[in-house]
Structure formats: structure tokens, C-alpha cells
Design an enzyme around this catalytic site. Structure first.
Site, PDB file in Angstrom:
ATOM      1  N   THR A 171      64.703 -34.272  29.066  1.00 31.68           N
ATOM      2  CA  THR A 171      65.375 -33.011  29.397  1.00 31.68           C
ATOM      3  C   THR A 171      66.617 -32.796  28.557  1.00 31.68           C
ATOM      4  OG1 THR A 171      64.538 -33.094  31.660  1.00 31.68           O
ATOM      5  CG2 THR A 171      66.438 -31.686  31.273  1.00 31.68           C
TER       6      THR A 171
ATOM      7  N   THR B 215      64.631 -38.648  32.283  1.00 32.54           N
ATOM      8  CA  THR B 215      65.064 -39.371  33.477  1.00 32.54           C
ATOM      9  C   THR B 215      63.926 -39.954  34.315  1.00 32.54           C
ATOM     10  OG1 THR B 215      65.151 -37.321  34.762  1.00 32.54           O
ATOM     11  CG2 THR B 215      67.176 -38.007  33.640  1.00 32.54           C
ATOM     12  N   ASP B 216      62.705 -39.436  34.172  1.00 31.69           N
ATOM     13  CA  ASP B 216      61.631 -39.885  35.066  1.00 31.69           C
ATOM     14  C   ASP B 216      61.314 -41.363  34.903  1.00 31.69           C
ATOM     15  OD1 ASP B 216      61.444 -37.381  36.143  1.00 31.69           O
ATOM     16  OD2 ASP B 216      59.563 -36.839  35.171  1.00 31.69           O
TER      17      ASP B 216
ATOM     18  N   SER C 122      59.628 -38.099  29.264  1.00 30.36           N
ATOM     19  CA  SER C 122      59.567 -39.504  29.669  1.00 30.36           C
ATOM     20  C   SER C 122      58.279 -39.907  30.395  1.00 30.36           C
ATOM     21  CB  SER C 122      60.799 -39.892  30.492  1.00 30.36           C
ATOM     22  OG  SER C 122      60.867 -39.187  31.701  1.00 30.36           O
TER      23      SER C 122
END
Length: 328
Positions: A19, A88-89, A57
């Protein structure tokens, strides 16, 4: 530019997508990684940028993590600090993988953002600048890879994504190990814990396959046999302190007897595996049957550790010792 001209500080920034590099896709719906951000406001620092891949990710694999580790190893001798931007995942998985395989004492900081570059409240630049300040701080050296998000610093072993959309999306018991605050161009970095010695598990190649099974009320082992047949090891996100329905006990015992490691993690948000229950499928009976408690690691981090140990050719008893003694 010479090192003296650069103020004797050198920062390598590695962009991998996510992101923090995303914008609305002009060719279709939703966001896609398109342009990596620049580090804002670092006077007297030479910044080199690198982009081994640009992926959301969920597309990052352990193979990408291993390639990233090798890039960091190449950059470390010429860097005072290294920052990795990441979606971030799966950020926590990449952080833990790097924690396990990197031997360098050069600080490695992972960060990202929850909001994209065209939102008014984009959190990417602040997180990136925080990560840069921490990576260049002398107290960070020797701590292994860390995650910085929203001014908080997290250990790669315990950090986890705790919210799907909030800006303060990262946490994990027992909480942050430090904090960074900025006053103008100056950064105040404080750690609440001392550095620890870290073992390194760095296979040349990832040759093993490890799968995760998720326990639920009424599970009778559906999917277990299929996963066991195609994997070299299994991780089960078990109930509570490491308990399963009774039907799983003979399946776990058969895997252990065949030399296939079965690691018990918990599907609970935090806490260790404690084999205290003696009913069929209780943690004590599963461990007696050969299951390996994951300590405080969640299932997806336990999978990465098991993947590395199997790829190194470690025996079932050696693997059991790593988990039992917390050598990670």
C-alpha cells in the site's frame, strides 16, 4: 560522493511494493503498487534505493523473502542502516523470516502504510521517516530486524497485524519494545528492552513444504490427511493453549510416528502453548503423541521456522529442541 561528504551515514532503502507504493489503478478497480515513495527529510545522509520486486504483500512468498535476505546481506557492509517498505498483510512474516536468517548487526527496519499515496491522511511518509531514523540510530545495532509503525517499534517475533484498516494496525503481546518521536528534524529513539543473541537459520534453498491447518469446534480432521500427504511438516492453529478435538489425536500420533513434524500453535490472539489438558486431544495428550509446542509463535511464524529447519535437513528431535528451547 565520498562517505565524509555524505556525513558518514549511509541508508539503503529497499522497496517491495504494498500500500505504501500504491495508488488507484487507472486501468481497473482498486489499488495497485505503482510508485515507491522517497524518504523525506534526511539531511547529511546518503540514500540508495533498491527494488527487487514490486508486489502486493499477499503475493510475497518465502522465496521472495529469501531473495530479500540475500540483497540485505549484500548491502549491509556498505550501509549504516537498512529500511524495507512492504505491504502490511504479510509484513510480520517477512520480518520474522529475516529475523531467522540474517546474521548482520546492521539495523534492518520494516515499515509500510495503511493508506495510499492519494489519501489526505497517507501515513507512508511518516512511517518511512521513522524507520530511517531508527535504522540510523546507534542503539538499534545488533537487535535484528524490527518493525516500526505509527512511532512504535516491535520485535519481529511477536509483532502482528491486529486491525485490517486502522492506521495503528500493528501490535502483539507483550507490546512494543521501543518508540520513536520526532521534534523537527531530530528523532528521539527509546528502547524498552536490551538486544538479545539470535541464532541464524539460513539454508541455501527452501526445499521443504509446510502447511497450516486451522482448528474449530467440531473438526474431525477434514483436510488433515491430504495436507500431510503433500507436506514435509504441518502446523496446526489449535484451540486455546494447544488443544484439539479427540479425532485429531490419532492423526497427530501417526504423523509423529512417521517422522513428520506437527507443530501446535494457537489460534488465540496471544499466549503460549501450554500442554496441560489430559483428555483425548488435550495438549498434554498431543505432546505425548509427538506434537511440538510452538511456544509463543503464531501459526504463520511457526510455519516459517519449521520451513527453514526442514530445509536445513534438521531431524525431528532437532526441530523439537529448537521450539522447546526457544532458539529463535
Amino acid at each position: 560522493m565520498s562517505r565524509a561528504e555524505a556525513g558518514a551515514r549511509r541508508l539503503a532503502v529497499i522497496h517491495t511494493g504494498g500500500t505504501i507504493a500504491s495508488r488507484p489503478d487507472p486501468a481497473g478497480p482498486g489499488l495497485t503498487p505503482q510508485a515507491a515513495p522517497a524518504v523525506p527529510g534526511l539531511p547529511g545522509v546518503t540514500v540508495s534505493t533498491h527494488q527487487p520486486f514490486q508486489l502486493p504483500s499477499p503475493h510475497v512468498t518465502p522465496g521472495h523473502m529469501l531473495a530479500l535476505a540475500r540483497l540485505i546481506e549484500r548491502l549491509a557492509p556498505e550501509s549504516d542502516g537498512i529500511v524495507v517498505t512492504h505491504g502490511t498483510d504479510t509484513l510480520e512474516e517477512t520480518a520474522f523470516f529475516l529475523h531467522l536468517v540474517l546474521a548482520t548487526a546492521v539495523p534492518v527496519l520494516l515499515t509500510g502504510s495503511m493508506r495510499h499515496a492519494e489519501e489526505v491522511s497517507w501515513d507512508g511518509p511518516a512511517n518511512l521517516l521513522d524507520a530511517a531514523h531508527v535504522a540510523l540510530h546507534p542503539d538499534t545495532r545488533g537487535r535484528g530486524p524490527l518493525v516500526v509503525f505509527g512511532g512504535e517499534l516491535f520485535d519481529a517475533r511477536t509483532v502482528t497485524k491486529v486491525h485490517t484498516s486502522a492506521v495503528d494496525a500493528f501490535g502483539g503481546y507483550p507490546g512494543p519494545i521501543g518508540r520513536v518521536d520526532r521534534v523537527g528534524e531530530a528523532a528521539q529513539v527509546r528502547f524498552f528492552a536490551r538486544p538479545e543473541a539470535r541464532p541464524v537459520y539460513a539454508p541455501e534453498r527452501l526445499t521443504a513444504r509446510v502447511e497450516i491447518l486451522y482448528a474449530y469446534a467440531g473438526w474431525r480432521g477434514e483436510g488433515y490427511a491430504e495436507a500431510a500427504a503433500r507436506a514435509d511438516g504441518l502446523v496446526i492453529a489449535a484451540l486455546g493453549t494447544g488443544n484439539l478435538p479427540a479425532e485429531l489425536l490419532p492423526l497427530v500420533a501417526a504423523s509423529a510416528e512417521a517422522g513428520q513434524p506437527v507443530v501446535l500453535a494457537t489460534r488465540t490472539h496471544a499466549g503460549p502453548i501450554l500442554p496441560v489438558y489430559g483428555y483425548p486431544g488435550g495438549g498434554a495428550t498431543l505432546v505425548a503423541a509427538g506434537a511440538i509446542p510452538a511456544s509463543f509463535l503464531n501459526a504463520h511464524k511457526a510455519r516459517l521456522l519449521l520451513l527453514l529447519l526442514l530445509s536445513l535437513g534438521q531431524s525431528l528431535e532437532e526441530i523439537r529442541g529448537v521450539f522447546a528451547q526457544g532458539r529463535f
